[in-house]
Design a protein around this motif. Structure first.
Motif, short mmCIF file in Angstrom:
data_model
loop_
_atom_site.label_atom_id
_atom_site.label_comp_id
_atom_site.label_asym_id
_atom_site.label_seq_id
_atom_site.Cartn_x
_atom_site.Cartn_y
_atom_site.Cartn_z
N LEU A 105 9.37 -12.18 13.96
CA LEU A 105 9.67 -10.77 13.66
C LEU A 105 9.87 -10.54 12.16
CD1 LEU A 105 12.14 -9.77 16.54
CD2 LEU A 105 9.80 -8.94 16.18
N THR A 106 10.55 -11.47 11.50
CA THR A 106 10.85 -11.26 10.07
C THR A 106 9.58 -11.17 9.23
OG1 THR A 106 11.10 -13.65 9.76
CG2 THR A 106 13.11 -12.36 10.13
N GLU A 107 8.44 -11.61 9.80
CA GLU A 107 7.16 -11.52 9.06
C GLU A 107 6.40 -10.25 9.41
OE1 GLU A 107 5.48 -15.14 10.42
OE2 GLU A 107 6.64 -16.37 9.01
N GLU A 108 6.84 -9.56 10.46
CA GLU A 108 6.04 -8.42 10.95
C GLU A 108 6.74 -7.07 10.87
OE1 GLU A 108 4.80 -9.51 14.90
OE2 GLU A 108 3.42 -11.05 14.16
N ILE A 109 8.07 -7.08 10.70
CA ILE A 109 8.81 -5.81 10.78
C ILE A 109 8.80 -5.04 9.46
CG2 ILE A 109 10.36 -6.33 12.69
CD1 ILE A 109 12.34 -7.49 10.75
N LEU A 110 8.81 -3.71 9.59
CA LEU A 110 8.86 -2.84 8.41
C LEU A 110 9.65 -1.58 8.79
CD1 LEU A 110 7.76 -2.53 5.48
CD2 LEU A 110 5.91 -1.17 6.47
N SER A 111 10.65 -1.25 7.97
CA SER A 111 11.48 -0.07 8.24
C SER A 111 10.95 1.12 7.45
CB SER A 111 12.93 -0.33 7.84
OG SER A 111 13.39 -1.54 8.42
N LEU A 112 10.62 2.19 8.16
CA LEU A 112 10.14 3.42 7.52
C LEU A 112 11.32 4.36 7.28
CD1 LEU A 112 7.01 4.18 9.81
CD2 LEU A 112 7.10 2.78 7.71
N PRO A 113 11.23 5.25 6.30
CA PRO A 113 12.33 6.20 6.06
C PRO A 113 12.58 7.05 7.30
CG PRO A 113 10.71 6.29 4.27
CD PRO A 113 10.12 5.43 5.35
N ILE A 114 13.85 7.27 7.65
CA ILE A 114 14.17 8.08 8.84
C ILE A 114 15.42 8.94 8.66
CG2 ILE A 114 15.46 6.22 9.99
CD1 ILE A 114 13.83 7.60 12.58
N TYR A 115 15.94 9.03 7.45
CA TYR A 115 17.20 9.76 7.24
C TYR A 115 17.07 11.22 7.69
CZ TYR A 115 14.92 11.24 2.88
OH TYR A 115 14.05 11.76 1.95
N PRO A 116 18.19 11.85 8.08
CA PRO A 116 18.14 13.18 8.72
C PRO A 116 17.48 14.26 7.87
CG PRO A 116 20.35 12.24 8.87
CD PRO A 116 19.56 11.31 8.02
N TYR A 159 0.83 -1.20 0.00
CA TYR A 159 0.00 0.00 0.00
C TYR A 159 0.87 1.26 0.00
CZ TYR A 159 -3.35 3.50 1.68
OH TYR A 159 -4.11 4.63 1.82
N LEU A 160 1.91 1.26 0.82
CA LEU A 160 2.80 2.42 0.89
C LEU A 160 3.55 2.59 -0.44
CD1 LEU A 160 4.18 2.08 4.53
CD2 LEU A 160 2.45 3.68 3.70
N LYS A 161 3.92 1.48 -1.04
CA LYS A 161 4.61 1.54 -2.33
C LYS A 161 3.71 2.18 -3.40
CE LYS A 161 6.97 -1.49 -5.58
NZ LYS A 161 7.07 -2.91 -5.99
N ARG A 162 2.44 1.79 -3.39
CA ARG A 162 1.50 2.39 -4.35
C ARG A 162 1.37 3.89 -4.12
NH1 ARG A 162 -1.64 -2.16 -3.35
NH2 ARG A 162 -3.17 -1.05 -2.09
N ASN A 163 1.65 4.33 -2.90
CA ASN A 163 1.61 5.76 -2.58
C ASN A 163 2.99 6.40 -2.62
OD1 ASN A 163 -1.29 6.59 -1.74
ND2 ASN A 163 -0.99 4.57 -0.84
N GLU A 164 3.92 5.75 -3.31
CA GLU A 164 5.27 6.27 -3.55
C GLU A 164 6.10 6.46 -2.28
OE1 GLU A 164 5.44 8.33 -7.70
OE2 GLU A 164 4.50 9.69 -6.27
N ILE A 165 5.81 5.61 -1.30
CA ILE A 165 6.61 5.62 -0.06
C ILE A 165 7.44 4.34 -0.05
CG2 ILE A 165 6.55 5.53 2.47
CD1 ILE A 165 3.75 6.99 2.17
N GLU A 166 8.77 4.53 0.00
CA GLU A 166 9.67 3.38 -0.07
C GLU A 166 9.97 2.88 1.35
OE1 GLU A 166 13.97 2.34 -2.13
OE2 GLU A 166 13.30 4.42 -2.03
N THR A 167 9.77 1.57 1.57
CA THR A 167 10.10 0.97 2.87
C THR A 167 10.99 -0.25 2.60
OG1 THR A 167 8.15 -0.44 2.79
CG2 THR A 167 7.91 1.68 3.94
N LEU A 168 11.67 -0.72 3.64
CA LEU A 168 12.51 -1.92 3.49
C LEU A 168 12.25 -2.84 4.69
CD1 LEU A 168 15.92 -0.34 2.36
CD2 LEU A 168 14.30 -1.58 0.91
N ILE A 169 12.84 -4.04 4.62
CA ILE A 169 12.68 -5.00 5.72
C ILE A 169 14.06 -5.41 6.23
CG2 ILE A 169 11.82 -7.30 6.35
CD1 ILE A 169 9.73 -6.90 4.04
#
Ligand SMILES: *Cc1c(COP(=O)(O)O)cnc(C)c1O
Length: 367
Positions: A337-348, A299-309
């Motif tokens: 955890l590997t099925e539930e975690i999601l990293s959101l952008p946080i760069y400075p 869903y976030l990808k469709r809204n142009e938000i990049e996340t990683l795992i």
């Protein structure tokens, strides 16, 4: 609005004149390996950590590898390492000839679980590789106690944890050796590969310095065989320039984390990062948890938000470690955890508007 996971160009633009200048001065001197740029970086990095030694080298994986080798880890030895990490913290154990023994992680903080460490200690165990995952320090007080009791060396993998703290002490200064990576996307990143170790141990520092330079401190004597892992003068000059901004960038990461917390704390379907009270989190990564992780990521990808795992599989269950015959039930926490975690952008350089946009989309997804 587009939100990239990291934006290295934004950081370069913010300090462009300084970076361009220092790169030009390296070219003007024409000395590309070693020399005063590397020396200067080592001096500043060790001074900031109040350690006696810093030895720069080619990357963070070599920092861990050189440390294990020079601590004398060898075939027949076992080294404990967390089940949730980047593969560097495990593969270097095998490279040193020893056997990696994986330890499950704490369900709340995702760092190595001290309660499980003692169950895995055997007569062969020589060391623990502690990973300060996501920039949050592992439970060092408990780990150091266990290490002392069992006569184990403690190697801190600080690849995520530049300037993180535990009880006011910086990551890398609590164990025997702290190992850092300066991969471009790390909190302190070069424009290529880079890494270093810090330690107070004079003899070990000199051994590691030898090892990463073909076993010799000078070109013509080789006490031991080593490897070729050096920090380029260019990378050292870039890192010394960036080091001045690391405190500010860490503050911004913490501010971004606070903003996420403020905006997301009402959303019952997600769990936010938990911070141990005695620590300062360096927020290399901002990792949330949800049962609907894959759907949310899409869903976030469709809204142009990049996340990683970080990471999609528990290390002991990866094909590379099939030979150890580990199973999911041995690592229930890391596996879940590997099925539930999601990293959101946080760069400075992330703007408040971007964080608000990410949070608004997350809220809409769960509505
Ligand atoms: C990046 C990383 C390393 C190794 O760093 P390199 O410089 O890429 O070799 C080690 N451990 C962890 C946890 C990392 O994320």
């Amino acid at each position: 609005m587009k939100v990239a996971f990291v934006d290295l160009l934004a950081q370069y633009k913010s300090i462009k004149p300084e970076i361009d200048n220092v790169i030009a001065s390296v070219f003007k001197e024409g000395n590309f390996i070693g020399g005063h740029f590397v020396k200067e970086f080592e001096l500043q990095f060790s001074a900031l950590h109040q350690t006696k030694h810093c030895v720069a080298m080619g990357n963070g994986t070599d920092a861990l590898y050189a440390t294990l080798k020079m601590l004398g880890i060898k075939a027949g030895d076992e080294v404990l390492t967390p089940a949730l990490s980047w593969i560097s913290s495990a593969e270097i154990i095998t490279q040193a000839g020893a056997t990696p023994v994986f330890v499950d992680v704490d369900p709340q903080t995702h760092t190595i679980n001290p309660k499980q460490i003692e169950q895995k200690v055997s007569r062969r165990t020589k060391a623990i590789v502690v990973v300060h995952l996501y920039g949050h320090m592992a439970d060092m007080q408990a780990i150091l106690k266990i290490a002392k009791k069992n006569n184990l060396k403690v190697i801190e993998d600080c690849a995520h944890a530049h300037f993180a703290e535990s009880q006011g002490k910086k990551a890398g200064t609590l164990g025997d050796v702290g190992c850092f990576s300066f991969y471009p996307t790390k909190n302190l990143g070069a424009y290529g590969d880079g890494g270093c170790i810090i330690t107070d141990d004079d003899e070990l520092a000199e051994k590691i310095r030898r090892f990463v330079n073909h076993g010799g401190l000078t070109k013509d004597e080789h006490l031991i065989e080593g490897i070729n892992s050096r920090l380029d003068s260019l990378q050292a000059a870039v890192l010394t320039t960036k080091l001045k901004y690391l405190s500010l960038w860490t503050k911004k990461r913490i501010q971004n984390a606070k903003r996420y917390e403020l905006l997301l704390k009402g959303v019952d379907e997600i769990a936010l990062p938990i911070i141990r009270s005695e620590t300062k989190h360096a927020f290399h990564l901002y990792v949330i948890k949800t049962k609907r992780r894959n759907e949310l990521k899409e869903y976030l990808k469709r809204n142009e938000i990049e996340t990683l795992i970080h990471y999609p599989a528990a290390l002991p269950l990866e094909p590379a470690y099939q030979y150890l015959n580990n199973s999911r039930k041995d690592f229930p926490v890391a596996s879940t955890l590997t099925e539930e975690i999601l990293s959101l952008p946080i760069y400075p350089e992330l703007s408040d508007d971007q964080i608000e946009y990410v949070c608004e989309k997350i809220k809409r997804f769960f509505l």
